[in-house]
Design a protein around this motif. Structure first.
Motif, PDB file in Angstrom:
ATOM      1  N   ILE A 195     -23.788 -18.927  10.389  1.00  0.00           N
ATOM      2  CA  ILE A 195     -24.113 -19.381   9.045  1.00  0.00           C
ATOM      3  C   ILE A 195     -23.614 -18.399   7.995  1.00  0.00           C
ATOM      4  CG2 ILE A 195     -26.054 -20.805   9.727  1.00  0.00           C
ATOM      5  CD1 ILE A 195     -27.909 -18.480   8.971  1.00  0.00           C
ATOM      6  N   LYS A 196     -23.279 -17.181   8.409  1.00  0.00           N
ATOM      7  CA  LYS A 196     -22.656 -16.138   7.599  1.00  0.00           C
ATOM      8  C   LYS A 196     -21.686 -15.404   8.511  1.00  0.00           C
ATOM      9  CE  LYS A 196     -26.710 -15.098   4.763  1.00  0.00           C
ATOM     10  NZ  LYS A 196     -27.643 -14.030   4.388  1.00  0.00           N
ATOM     11  N   SER A 197     -20.912 -14.492   7.951  1.00  0.00           N
ATOM     12  CA  SER A 197     -19.950 -13.768   8.784  1.00  0.00           C
ATOM     13  C   SER A 197     -20.632 -12.898   9.830  1.00  0.00           C
ATOM     14  CB  SER A 197     -19.023 -12.920   7.917  1.00  0.00           C
ATOM     15  OG  SER A 197     -19.778 -11.945   7.228  1.00  0.00           O
ATOM     16  N   ASP A 198     -21.871 -12.490   9.585  1.00  0.00           N
ATOM     17  CA  ASP A 198     -22.560 -11.618  10.531  1.00  0.00           C
ATOM     18  C   ASP A 198     -23.910 -12.179  10.992  1.00  0.00           C
ATOM     19  OD1 ASP A 198     -23.963 -11.363   8.175  1.00  0.00           O
ATOM     20  OD2 ASP A 198     -24.207  -9.193   8.345  1.00  0.00           O
ATOM     21  N   ALA A 199     -24.171 -13.470  10.772  1.00  0.00           N
ATOM     22  CA  ALA A 199     -25.459 -14.061  11.136  1.00  0.00           C
ATOM     23  C   ALA A 199     -25.260 -15.445  11.749  1.00  0.00           C
ATOM     24  CB  ALA A 199     -26.366 -14.170   9.917  1.00  0.00           C
ATOM     25  N   ALA A 200     -26.032 -15.725  12.788  1.00  0.00           N
ATOM     26  CA  ALA A 200     -25.908 -17.002  13.489  1.00  0.00           C
ATOM     27  C   ALA A 200     -27.279 -17.564  13.825  1.00  0.00           C
ATOM     28  CB  ALA A 200     -25.106 -16.813  14.780  1.00  0.00           C
ATOM     29  N   ILE A 201     -27.299 -18.860  14.045  1.00  0.00           N
ATOM     30  CA  ILE A 201     -28.471 -19.554  14.565  1.00  0.00           C
ATOM     31  C   ILE A 201     -28.110 -19.983  15.984  1.00  0.00           C
ATOM     32  CG2 ILE A 201     -29.969 -21.579  14.352  1.00  0.00           C
ATOM     33  CD1 ILE A 201     -30.364 -19.720  12.032  1.00  0.00           C
ATOM     34  N   GLU A 202     -28.976 -19.668  16.949  1.00  0.00           N
ATOM     35  CA  GLU A 202     -28.735 -20.086  18.329  1.00  0.00           C
ATOM     36  C   GLU A 202     -29.873 -20.979  18.786  1.00  0.00           C
ATOM     37  OE1 GLU A 202     -27.840 -18.447  22.836  1.00  0.00           O
ATOM     38  OE2 GLU A 202     -28.223 -16.992  21.244  1.00  0.00           O
ATOM     39  N   GLY A 203     -29.518 -22.059  19.424  1.00  0.00           N
ATOM     40  CA  GLY A 203     -30.485 -22.955  20.030  1.00  0.00           C
ATOM     41  C   GLY A 203     -30.301 -22.951  21.533  1.00  0.00           C
ATOM     42  N   ILE A 204     -31.396 -22.889  22.259  1.00  0.00           N
ATOM     43  CA  ILE A 204     -31.351 -22.866  23.716  1.00  0.00           C
ATOM     44  C   ILE A 204     -32.279 -23.954  24.234  1.00  0.00           C
ATOM     45  CG2 ILE A 204     -31.777 -21.516  25.801  1.00  0.00           C
ATOM     46  CD1 ILE A 204     -31.509 -18.976  23.980  1.00  0.00           C
ATOM     47  N   LEU A 205     -31.753 -24.815  25.068  1.00  0.00           N
ATOM     48  CA  LEU A 205     -32.549 -25.819  25.760  1.00  0.00           C
ATOM     49  C   LEU A 205     -32.530 -25.410  27.223  1.00  0.00           C
ATOM     50  CD1 LEU A 205     -34.111 -28.494  25.709  1.00  0.00           C
ATOM     51  CD2 LEU A 205     -31.925 -29.655  26.090  1.00  0.00           C
ATOM     52  N   SER A 206     -33.678 -24.954  27.735  1.00  0.00           N
ATOM     53  CA  SER A 206     -33.685 -24.372  29.076  1.00  0.00           C
ATOM     54  C   SER A 206     -34.797 -24.941  29.942  1.00  0.00           C
ATOM     55  CB  SER A 206     -33.833 -22.850  28.980  1.00  0.00           C
ATOM     56  OG  SER A 206     -35.059 -22.507  28.379  1.00  0.00           O
ATOM     57  N   THR A 207     -34.664 -24.667  31.212  1.00  0.00           N
ATOM     58  CA  THR A 207     -35.678 -25.032  32.185  1.00  0.00           C
ATOM     59  C   THR A 207     -35.855 -23.862  33.134  1.00  0.00           C
ATOM     60  OG1 THR A 207     -36.396 -26.682  33.783  1.00  0.00           O
ATOM     61  CG2 THR A 207     -34.076 -26.104  33.817  1.00  0.00           C
ATOM     62  N   SER A 208     -37.012 -23.800  33.739  1.00  0.00           N
ATOM     63  CA  SER A 208     -37.322 -22.739  34.675  1.00  0.00           C
ATOM     64  C   SER A 208     -37.875 -23.366  35.945  1.00  0.00           C
ATOM     65  CB  SER A 208     -38.358 -21.787  34.069  1.00  0.00           C
ATOM     66  OG  SER A 208     -38.852 -20.913  35.037  1.00  0.00           O
ATOM     67  N   THR A 239     -35.704 -23.189  22.321  1.00  0.00           N
ATOM     68  CA  THR A 239     -35.795 -21.927  21.597  1.00  0.00           C
ATOM     69  C   THR A 239     -34.784 -21.932  20.463  1.00  0.00           C
ATOM     70  OG1 THR A 239     -36.349 -20.812  23.681  1.00  0.00           O
ATOM     71  CG2 THR A 239     -35.675 -19.412  21.838  1.00  0.00           C
ATOM     72  N   VAL A 240     -35.187 -21.463  19.307  1.00  0.00           N
ATOM     73  CA  VAL A 240     -34.285 -21.301  18.170  1.00  0.00           C
ATOM     74  C   VAL A 240     -34.378 -19.848  17.722  1.00  0.00           C
ATOM     75  CG1 VAL A 240     -33.737 -22.020  15.816  1.00  0.00           C
ATOM     76  CG2 VAL A 240     -34.556 -23.703  17.463  1.00  0.00           C
ATOM     77  N   LEU A 241     -33.217 -19.191  17.602  1.00  0.00           N
ATOM     78  CA  LEU A 241     -33.153 -17.775  17.251  1.00  0.00           C
ATOM     79  C   LEU A 241     -32.244 -17.564  16.035  1.00  0.00           C
ATOM     80  CD1 LEU A 241     -32.485 -16.518  20.864  1.00  0.00           C
ATOM     81  CD2 LEU A 241     -34.614 -16.175  19.610  1.00  0.00           C
ATOM     82  N   TYR A 242     -32.631 -16.635  15.179  1.00  0.00           N
ATOM     83  CA  TYR A 242     -31.775 -16.156  14.098  1.00  0.00           C
ATOM     84  C   TYR A 242     -31.231 -14.814  14.574  1.00  0.00           C
ATOM     85  CZ  TYR A 242     -30.223 -14.209   9.680  1.00  0.00           C
ATOM     86  OH  TYR A 242     -29.461 -13.639   8.691  1.00  0.00           O
ATOM     87  N   GLU A 243     -29.898 -14.657  14.598  1.00  0.00           N
ATOM     88  CA  GLU A 243     -29.277 -13.461  15.163  1.00  0.00           C
ATOM     89  C   GLU A 243     -28.350 -12.779  14.166  1.00  0.00           C
ATOM     90  OE1 GLU A 243     -29.078 -15.392  19.640  1.00  0.00           O
ATOM     91  OE2 GLU A 243     -27.228 -15.158  18.491  1.00  0.00           O
ATOM     92  N   LYS A 244     -28.421 -11.462  14.117  1.00  0.00           N
ATOM     93  CA  LYS A 244     -27.500 -10.633  13.330  1.00  0.00           C
ATOM     94  C   LYS A 244     -26.472 -10.055  14.300  1.00  0.00           C
ATOM     95  CE  LYS A 244     -27.887  -9.404   9.516  1.00  0.00           C
ATOM     96  NZ  LYS A 244     -27.212  -9.860   8.317  1.00  0.00           N
ATOM     97  N   HIS A 245     -25.193 -10.044  13.891  1.00  0.00           N
ATOM     98  CA  HIS A 245     -24.092  -9.572  14.725  1.00  0.00           C
ATOM     99  C   HIS A 245     -23.412  -8.370  14.095  1.00  0.00           C
ATOM    100  CE1 HIS A 245     -23.574 -12.986  17.638  1.00  0.00           C
ATOM    101  NE2 HIS A 245     -24.516 -13.435  16.821  1.00  0.00           N
ATOM    102  N   ALA A 246     -22.885  -7.483  14.949  1.00  0.00           N
ATOM    103  CA  ALA A 246     -22.141  -6.314  14.488  1.00  0.00           C
ATOM    104  C   ALA A 246     -21.130  -5.921  15.567  1.00  0.00           C
ATOM    105  CB  ALA A 246     -23.087  -5.147  14.218  1.00  0.00           C
ATOM    106  N   PRO A 247     -19.990  -5.338  15.153  1.00  0.00           N
ATOM    107  CA  PRO A 247     -18.996  -4.893  16.142  1.00  0.00           C
ATOM    108  C   PRO A 247     -19.606  -3.865  17.099  1.00  0.00           C
ATOM    109  CG  PRO A 247     -18.078  -4.828  13.930  1.00  0.00           C
ATOM    110  CD  PRO A 247     -19.551  -5.094  13.780  1.00  0.00           C
ATOM    111  N   ALA A 248     -19.140  -3.906  18.345  1.00  0.00           N
ATOM    112  CA  ALA A 248     -19.650  -2.974  19.362  1.00  0.00           C
ATOM    113  C   ALA A 248     -18.513  -2.112  19.903  1.00  0.00           C
ATOM    114  CB  ALA A 248     -20.309  -3.744  20.499  1.00  0.00           C
ATOM    115  N   PHE A 249     -18.718  -0.828  19.932  1.00  0.00           N
ATOM    116  CA  PHE A 249     -17.819   0.140  20.568  1.00  0.00           C
ATOM    117  C   PHE A 249     -16.380   0.077  20.055  1.00  0.00           C
ATOM    118  CE2 PHE A 249     -20.973  -1.305  23.759  1.00  0.00           C
ATOM    119  CZ  PHE A 249     -21.762  -0.162  23.771  1.00  0.00           C
TER     120      PHE A 249
END
Length: 163
Positions: free
Chosen positions: A47-60, A69-79
């Motif tokens: 939704i932004k250059s460094d932010a995403a929305i993730e949806g997970i439909l899972s079973t156990s 599950t719905v998550l708001y995630e911040k991203h950054a370069p690694a290493f």
């Protein structure tokens, strides 16, 4: 089965909110599979250059149920590696489980059927393979169920086709 369709519709609605936003420098949307303690489908949309929305439909298999599950995630370069990013975030989940497979540690018994609501966190690492447009990654996702209590960890590997 009606519950599954309601969950799927809710996930689609939540994820469609940000589709007109700016794209991340690598990709905008990814759809794929998540394999771990809870396995299923995953959709991530920036939704932004460094932010995403993730949806997970899972079973156990352990709890015999379905969780969205719905998550708001911040991203950054690694290493300083091209295509490699770490991310962290917070969100929530709702799950529906067959009670005979879901043990309530707080009350020390099994329920008939369980609706689990909770808060989730996530910390992960993702690599974008530009030549075949896929991402691969791994994460840990701690969560707590609010009504029945108890904290848990979910770790998983994921592969997504990106566009």
């Amino acid at each position: 089965m009606k519950t599954f369709y309601r969950i799927f519709f809710a996930l689609a609605l939540v994820l469609s909110v940000g589709f007109s936003a700016n794209a991340q420098s690598g990709y905008q949307t990814g759809i794929g599979f998540r394999g771990g303690v809870a396995s299923g489908l995953t959709v991530k949309h920036f939704i932004k250059s460094d932010a995403a929305i993730e949806g997970i439909l899972s079973t156990s298999f352990r709890h015999r149920g379905t969780v969205i599950t719905v998550l708001y995630e911040k991203h950054a370069p690694a290493f300083n590696a091209r295509g490699l990013q770490w991310y962290y975030g917070i969100g929530g989940h709702v799950g529906f489980h067959e009670g005979r497979h879901y043990y309530d540690h707080g009350h020390k018994h099994y329920h008939d059927n369980v609706v689990a609501l909770g808060v989730d966190g996530v910390l992960g690492l993702e690599y974008y393979i530009r030549d075949i447009p896929f991402t691969i990654g791994a994460d840990i996702k701690p969560y707590i169920n609010i009504p029945s209590g108890g904290g848990f960890w979910d770790s998983a590997l994921h592969v997504r086709y990106v566009f």
